[in-house]
Design a protein around this motif. Structure first.
Motif, PDB file in Angstrom:
ATOM      1  N   SER A  60      -0.492   4.434  -9.555  1.00 20.31           N
ATOM      2  CA  SER A  60      -1.766   4.035  -9.306  1.00 20.31           C
ATOM      3  C   SER A  60      -2.124   2.766  -9.191  1.00 20.31           C
ATOM      4  O   SER A  60      -2.944   2.143  -8.142  1.00 20.31           O
ATOM      5  N   LYS A  61      -1.744   1.994 -10.155  1.00 15.20           N
ATOM      6  CA  LYS A  61      -1.906   0.528 -10.010  1.00 15.20           C
ATOM      7  C   LYS A  61      -1.199  -0.219  -8.654  1.00 15.20           C
ATOM      8  O   LYS A  61      -1.765  -0.966  -8.087  1.00 15.20           O
ATOM      9  N   TYR A  62      -0.107   0.260  -8.328  1.00 16.77           N
ATOM     10  CA  TYR A  62       0.664  -0.250  -7.175  1.00 16.77           C
ATOM     11  C   TYR A  62      -0.190   0.003  -5.986  1.00 16.77           C
ATOM     12  O   TYR A  62      -0.356  -0.676  -5.221  1.00 16.77           O
ATOM     13  N   ASN A  66      -1.679  -2.633  -3.341  1.00 18.80           N
ATOM     14  CA  ASN A  66      -1.146  -2.452  -1.826  1.00 18.80           C
ATOM     15  C   ASN A  66      -1.721  -1.206  -1.099  1.00 18.80           C
ATOM     16  O   ASN A  66      -1.242  -0.134  -0.917  1.00 18.80           O
ATOM     17  N   PRO A  67      -3.148  -1.339  -0.757  1.00 16.03           N
ATOM     18  CA  PRO A  67      -3.908  -0.240  -0.267  1.00 16.03           C
ATOM     19  C   PRO A  67      -3.422   0.079   1.073  1.00 16.03           C
ATOM     20  O   PRO A  67      -3.680   1.357   1.717  1.00 16.03           O
ATOM     21  N   THR A  68      -2.863  -0.737   1.785  1.00 16.00           N
ATOM     22  CA  THR A  68      -2.245  -0.170   3.151  1.00 16.00           C
ATOM     23  C   THR A  68      -0.760   0.403   3.157  1.00 16.00           C
ATOM     24  O   THR A  68      -0.252   0.805   4.056  1.00 16.00           O
TER      25      THR A  68
END
Length: 110
Positions: A60-62, A66-68
């Motif tokens: 979830s942190k990753y 990196n939302p894309t």
């Protein structure tokens, strides 16, 4: 954030069983095999749950950073599969150590 921590947590009960189970078989005064067995089964359950939550937190942190990127749950399935595999290996090691202990007890009675 926690990197390889989930993988290490999954393998710890197996390592403890190998080390302390062997000590309990060879020197039963120091540790009882039954106590080692129960402790490692409980550790496997607890540490598996903790490692799964840590792995979920890592992913979830990753994805927040990196939302894309494409979201995929396959690494969590891999982690769950590794938990199941490690549990089966722990069970096999416990069974082997139990039979070795039983064999040594029979030899000492004769």
């Amino acid at each position: 954030m926690f990197g390889t921590t989930p993988l290490i947590l999954i393998v710890l009960p197996l390592l403890f069983q190998l080390i302390f189970g062997t000590i309990a078989i060879l020197k039963p005064i120091f540790l009882r095999f039954k106590a080692v067995l129960i402790t490692n089964i409980v550790l496997q359950i607890v540490l598996s749950i903790v490692s799964f939550y840590i792995g979920s937190y890592n992913f979830s942190k990753y994805f927040e950073q990196n939302p894309t990127s494409t979201r995929c749950g396959m690494p969590l399935i891999g982690l769950a599969s590794f938990i199941i595999f490690s549990s089966l290996v722990l069970l096999i090691v416990i069974i082997i150590q139990y039979f070795v202990k039983r064999l040594l007890d029979r030899k000492t009675k004769l």
